[in-house]
Enzyme design. Structure first.
Site, PDB file in Angstrom:
ATOM      1  N   ASP A   1       0.815  -1.227   0.000  1.00  0.00           N
ATOM      2  CA  ASP A   1       0.000   0.000   0.000  1.00  0.00           C
ATOM      3  C   ASP A   1       0.845   1.271   0.000  1.00  0.00           C
ATOM      4  O   ASP A   1       0.446   2.301   0.540  1.00  0.00           O
ATOM      5  CB  ASP A   1      -0.964   0.021   1.202  1.00  0.00           C
ATOM      6  CG  ASP A   1      -1.889  -1.179   1.202  1.00  0.00           C
ATOM      7  OD1 ASP A   1      -2.262  -1.622   0.104  1.00  0.00           O
ATOM      8  OD2 ASP A   1      -2.214  -1.677   2.289  1.00  0.00           O
TER       9      ASP A   1
ATOM     10  N   GLY B   1      -4.485  -4.371  -3.789  1.00  0.00           N
ATOM     11  CA  GLY B   1      -5.483  -3.338  -4.061  1.00  0.00           C
ATOM     12  C   GLY B   1      -4.736  -2.097  -4.480  1.00  0.00           C
ATOM     13  O   GLY B   1      -4.051  -1.482  -3.665  1.00  0.00           O
ATOM     14  N   HIS B   2      -4.792  -1.763  -5.735  1.00  0.00           N
ATOM     15  CA  HIS B   2      -4.036  -0.629  -6.269  1.00  0.00           C
ATOM     16  C   HIS B   2      -5.019   0.452  -6.725  1.00  0.00           C
ATOM     17  O   HIS B   2      -5.890   0.197  -7.548  1.00  0.00           O
ATOM     18  CB  HIS B   2      -3.133  -1.084  -7.426  1.00  0.00           C
ATOM     19  CG  HIS B   2      -2.105  -2.094  -7.000  1.00  0.00           C
ATOM     20  ND1 HIS B   2      -1.250  -2.710  -7.867  1.00  0.00           N
ATOM     21  CD2 HIS B   2      -1.800  -2.579  -5.764  1.00  0.00           C
ATOM     22  CE1 HIS B   2      -0.465  -3.533  -7.186  1.00  0.00           C
ATOM     23  NE2 HIS B   2      -0.781  -3.480  -5.912  1.00  0.00           N
TER      24      HIS B   2
ATOM     25  N   LYS C   1       1.905   1.989  -5.150  1.00  0.00           N
ATOM     26  CA  LYS C   1       2.450   1.390  -6.384  1.00  0.00           C
ATOM     27  C   LYS C   1       1.545   1.666  -7.574  1.00  0.00           C
ATOM     28  O   LYS C   1       2.004   2.003  -8.666  1.00  0.00           O
ATOM     29  CB  LYS C   1       2.611  -0.133  -6.215  1.00  0.00           C
ATOM     30  CG  LYS C   1       3.591  -0.528  -5.137  1.00  0.00           C
ATOM     31  CD  LYS C   1       3.622  -2.023  -4.925  1.00  0.00           C
ATOM     32  CE  LYS C   1       2.374  -2.589  -4.290  1.00  0.00           C
ATOM     33  NZ  LYS C   1       2.112  -2.166  -2.899  1.00  0.00           N
TER      34      LYS C   1
ATOM     35  N   GLN D   1       2.017  -6.100  -3.079  1.00  0.00           N
ATOM     36  CA  GLN D   1       2.515  -6.186  -1.701  1.00  0.00           C
ATOM     37  C   GLN D   1       3.817  -5.378  -1.546  1.00  0.00           C
ATOM     38  O   GLN D   1       4.045  -4.464  -2.308  1.00  0.00           O
ATOM     39  CB  GLN D   1       2.711  -7.662  -1.273  1.00  0.00           C
ATOM     40  CG  GLN D   1       1.411  -8.440  -1.095  1.00  0.00           C
ATOM     41  CD  GLN D   1       0.830  -8.983  -2.383  1.00  0.00           C
ATOM     42  OE1 GLN D   1       1.509  -9.645  -3.141  1.00  0.00           O
ATOM     43  NE2 GLN D   1      -0.439  -8.725  -2.637  1.00  0.00           N
TER      44      GLN D   1
HETATM   45  P1  GDP Z   1      -0.693   0.239  -3.575  1.00  0.00           P
HETATM   46  O1  GDP Z   1      -1.304  -1.011  -3.048  1.00  0.00           O
HETATM   47  O2  GDP Z   1       0.775   0.310  -3.305  1.00  0.00           O
HETATM   48  O3  GDP Z   1      -1.025   0.517  -4.999  1.00  0.00           O
HETATM   49  O4  GDP Z   1      -1.339   1.426  -2.719  1.00  0.00           O
HETATM   50  P2  GDP Z   1      -2.910   1.600  -2.378  1.00  0.00           P
HETATM   51  O5  GDP Z   1      -3.594   2.107  -3.598  1.00  0.00           O
HETATM   52  O6  GDP Z   1      -3.438   0.401  -1.710  1.00  0.00           O
HETATM   53  O7  GDP Z   1      -2.820   2.715  -1.247  1.00  0.00           O
HETATM   54  C1  GDP Z   1      -2.267   3.953  -1.478  1.00  0.00           C
HETATM   55  C2  GDP Z   1      -3.357   5.019  -1.225  1.00  0.00           C
HETATM   56  O8  GDP Z   1      -2.759   6.289  -1.142  1.00  0.00           O
HETATM   57  C3  GDP Z   1      -4.356   5.108  -2.358  1.00  0.00           C
HETATM   58  O9  GDP Z   1      -5.601   5.473  -1.829  1.00  0.00           O
HETATM   59  C4  GDP Z   1      -3.811   6.231  -3.226  1.00  0.00           C
HETATM   60  O10 GDP Z   1      -4.817   6.919  -3.957  1.00  0.00           O
HETATM   61  C5  GDP Z   1      -3.207   7.133  -2.189  1.00  0.00           C
HETATM   62  N1  GDP Z   1      -2.015   7.897  -2.619  1.00  0.00           N
HETATM   63  C6  GDP Z   1      -1.034   7.546  -3.474  1.00  0.00           C
HETATM   64  N2  GDP Z   1      -0.078   8.493  -3.523  1.00  0.00           N
HETATM   65  C7  GDP Z   1      -0.465   9.480  -2.679  1.00  0.00           C
HETATM   66  C8  GDP Z   1       0.115  10.716  -2.264  1.00  0.00           C
HETATM   67  O11 GDP Z   1       1.195  11.114  -2.680  1.00  0.00           O
HETATM   68  N3  GDP Z   1      -0.596  11.462  -1.352  1.00  0.00           N
HETATM   69  C9  GDP Z   1      -1.784  11.035  -0.841  1.00  0.00           C
HETATM   70  N4  GDP Z   1      -2.392  11.817   0.045  1.00  0.00           N
HETATM   71  N5  GDP Z   1      -2.350   9.877  -1.202  1.00  0.00           N
HETATM   72  C10 GDP Z   1      -1.696   9.096  -2.099  1.00  0.00           C
HETATM   73  P1  IMO Z   2      -0.881  -4.203  -2.205  1.00  0.00           P
HETATM   74  O1  IMO Z   2      -0.440  -4.762  -3.523  1.00  0.00           O
HETATM   75  C1  IMO Z   2      -0.911  -4.603   2.145  1.00  0.00           C
HETATM   76  C2  IMO Z   2      -0.994  -8.666   3.768  1.00  0.00           C
HETATM   77  C3  IMO Z   2      -2.239  -9.108   4.501  1.00  0.00           C
HETATM   78  C4  IMO Z   2      -1.625 -10.057   5.523  1.00  0.00           C
HETATM   79  C5  IMO Z   2      -0.522 -10.743   4.728  1.00  0.00           C
HETATM   80  C6  IMO Z   2      -0.898 -12.085   4.138  1.00  0.00           C
HETATM   81  O2  IMO Z   2      -2.178  -3.492  -2.244  1.00  0.00           O
HETATM   82  O3  IMO Z   2       0.217  -3.433  -1.556  1.00  0.00           O
HETATM   83  P2  IMO Z   2      -2.438 -12.806   2.079  1.00  0.00           P
HETATM   84  O4  IMO Z   2      -3.885 -12.585   1.818  1.00  0.00           O
HETATM   85  O5  IMO Z   2      -1.531 -12.252   1.030  1.00  0.00           O
HETATM   86  O6  IMO Z   2      -2.109 -14.220   2.395  1.00  0.00           O
HETATM   87  O7  IMO Z   2      -2.143 -11.983   3.439  1.00  0.00           O
HETATM   88  O8  IMO Z   2      -0.200  -9.839   3.669  1.00  0.00           O
HETATM   89  N1  IMO Z   2      -1.219  -8.163   2.384  1.00  0.00           N
HETATM   90  C7  IMO Z   2      -1.138  -6.866   2.045  1.00  0.00           C
HETATM   91  N2  IMO Z   2      -0.945  -5.768   2.802  1.00  0.00           N
HETATM   92  N3  IMO Z   2      -1.011  -4.490   0.806  1.00  0.00           N
HETATM   93  C8  IMO Z   2      -1.182  -5.584   0.028  1.00  0.00           C
HETATM   94  O9  IMO Z   2      -1.179  -5.532  -1.320  1.00  0.00           O
HETATM   95  C9  IMO Z   2      -1.289  -6.844   0.660  1.00  0.00           C
HETATM   96  N4  IMO Z   2      -1.485  -8.101   0.207  1.00  0.00           N
HETATM   97  C10 IMO Z   2      -1.418  -8.890   1.269  1.00  0.00           C
HETATM   98  O10 IMO Z   2      -2.886  -8.009   5.116  1.00  0.00           O
HETATM   99  O11 IMO Z   2      -1.007  -9.329   6.561  1.00  0.00           O
HETATM  100 MG    MG Z   3      -2.866  -1.624  -1.833  1.00  0.00          MG
END
Ligand code: GDP
Ligand code: IMO
Ligand code: MG
Length: 430
Positions: A13, A40-41, A16, A224
């Site tokens: 999270d 979850g991206h 990416k 991840q």
């Molecule tokens: P990922 O799993 O690495 O793709 O990240 P996620 O999408 O799960 O979580 C990142 C969250 O932060 C998302 O809701 C993005 O929209 C948000 N985000 C990404 N870059 C920035 C930033 O520079 N500032 C803020 N405030 N939010 C951001």
């Molecule tokens: P993105 O790509 C954050 C965490 C779960 C748990 C552990 C194992 O959005 O960054 P799993 O279901 O993979 O067997 O769970 O890994 N986890 C993540 N945490 N971002 C993710 O993906 C994750 N995918 C799995 O919360 O701790």
């Molecule tokens: Mg994510």
């Protein structure tokens, strides 16, 4: 000209999706190489939000080829659901812009069920998985009994493969007190979903080799983060795949030489979803404020993310385990308004100072962070699009992070919006 691998350098999270979406303008092909719909991206483009779990983030840009590599575990129902959802948002998806590796392993309903049963049974010892069946599916892959995308094409061979798989799972399920899976019902379910998935099936290693020889730019999208890596993460509180950049080669069928530049995505503070060690976690108003300002709720499960200060010792380590050449620092804006900020520079373990996270679970739980305190900034950095727009203390914070993690910042992100991104070094040109 380099192909670029984007990987998470913390616990996931890190942003990416946003960075892959931004970079995909410069790429021809975007490839997922591990994980599944546990990811979850989130992308935000002109205020419109796209949430992707299995589809590569390149899917939203017309003219780009999105590829799900062999290293991914694919839930065919989740894939179809996501395709439909994205179509509903106006994204065109066909074989022209999406391919799925024929040798990718399938996640079946019995995998997500088993994931849930184990988590429930573990009680306080639960990993806190996403319960998507990721772990059980990878277990079947290495156990050499998995059903793969290509198996959907040969219905006459499916029966034997299902029998082999269920001889393992039904024995396990009997032991766990769960009802047995009916082979015919599973066969019917797979036959029903097959025509929806097979149009995308392809030999991905061959496809990517053709693209490589034609000079296409390939962008690999990790899921991840390195601290969730099955080998290099905080085991057993990890996911079940290799997450580090080396996996981009194995999980797509290209050699390691195809990887030119590794971009690590790093949040300006730290978060984690699920259980496991987190030395800089702030179970106080600091953590609460980071969570609120950063909207730190899981994209997949909606769970509240745990929040804490930036841990430079951890990122210095993941820069090494992923071979990161430069980082994209995200969510700097979330730190706006903090009077002072803390950075973890190392740990104390049993009275001794160490500069890395120890490998054992017990020691990881015992380490105490050593902090440096730096001045914060009161001005807003939100939406800044140039280095010159940043307050001096924010620039200092970023520069200090570079020093501590021994790696340069190539990109800086200042809001969820695609274009609120500052480029220092172009990973494709470096
Ligand atoms: P990922 O799993 O690495 O793709 O990240 P996620 O999408 O799960 O979580 C990142 C969250 O932060 C998302 O809701 C993005 O929209 C948000 N985000 C990404 N870059 C920035 C930033 O520079 N500032 C803020 N405030 N939010 C951001
Ligand atoms: P993105 O790509 C954050 C965490 C779960 C748990 C552990 C194992 O959005 O960054 P799993 O279901 O993979 O067997 O769970 O890994 N986890 C993540 N945490 N971002 C993710 O993906 C994750 N995918 C799995 O919360 O701790
Ligand atoms: Mg994510």
């Amino acid at each position: 000209m380099a192909n670029v691998v984007v990987v998470g350098a913390q616990w996931g999270d890190e942003g990416k999706g946003k960075i892959v979406d931004w970079l995909s303008e410069r790429a021809d092909v975007v490839v997922r190489f591990q994980g599944g719909h546990n990811a979850g991206h989130t992308l935000v483009i002109d205020g419109k939000v796209f949430k992707l779990s299995l589809l590569p983030s390149g899917i939203v840009r017309p003219g780009k080829l999105s590829v799900i590599g062999n290293g991914v575990v694919v839930d065919p129902w989740a894939l179809c659901g996501e395709i439909e959802r994205l179509r509903g948002q106006g994204v065109e998806i066909s074989r022209d812009n999406l391919r799925v590796a024929e040798n990718a392993v399938l996640i079946l309903p019995l995998h997500s069920e088993l994931d849930g049963i184990r988590e429930e049974a573990a009680g306080k010892g639960a990993i806190g998985t996403t319960r998507r069946g990721i772990g059980p599916a990878y277990e079947d892959k290495v156990g050499r009994r998995a059903i793969r995308v290509m198996d959907l094409e040969r219905v006459e061979e499916l029966e034997g493969k299902i029998a082999r798989l269920l001889s393992h799972h039904n024995a396990l399920r009997r032991g766990l007190g769960a009802p047995e899976v009916d082979p015919q019902a599973l066969h019917d379910e797979l036959c029903a979903v097959a025509p929806k998935v097979l149009p995308y099936a392809d030999s991905v290693w061959m496809l990517l080799d053709e693209h490589r020889r034609a000079g296409s730019r390939i962008l690999f999208e990790g899921a991840q983060g390195a601290l969730l890596d099955i080998d290099h993460g905080t085991y057993p509180y990890v996911t079940s795949s290799n997450v580090v950049a080396g996996q981009a080669a194995t999980g797509s069928g290209l050699g390691p030489g195809a990887i030119g530049y590794v971009l690590g995505i790093v949040k300006a503070y730290t978060t984690r979803v699920g259980a496991g060690p987190f030395p800089t976690e702030q179970l106080n108003e600091v953590g609460q404020r980071l969570g609120e300002r950063g909207h730190e709720f899981g994209t997949v499960t909606g769970r509240k993310r745990r929040c804490g200060w930036f841990d430079a010792a951890l990122v210095r380590q993941t820069v090494k385990t992923s071979g990161i050449n430069g980082i994209a620092l995200t969510k700097l804006d979330v730190l706006d308004g903090f009077e002072e900020l803390k950075l973890c520079v190392g740990y104390r373990l049993d009275g001794k100072r160490i500069d890395h996270l120890p490998a054992s679970e017990a020691a990881q739980a015992r380490v105490e962070p050593i902090y440096e305190t730096v001045e914060g900034w009161s001005q807003s950095t939100q939406g800044a699009r140039s280095w010159a727009d940043l307050p001096a203390q924010a620039v200092k914070y970023v520069r200090h992070i570079e020093e501590l993690i021994e790696c340069p910042v190539a990109l800086l992100s200042t809001s969820p919006e695609r274009d609120d991104t500052i480029l220092m070094t172009d990973p494709f040109e470096d």
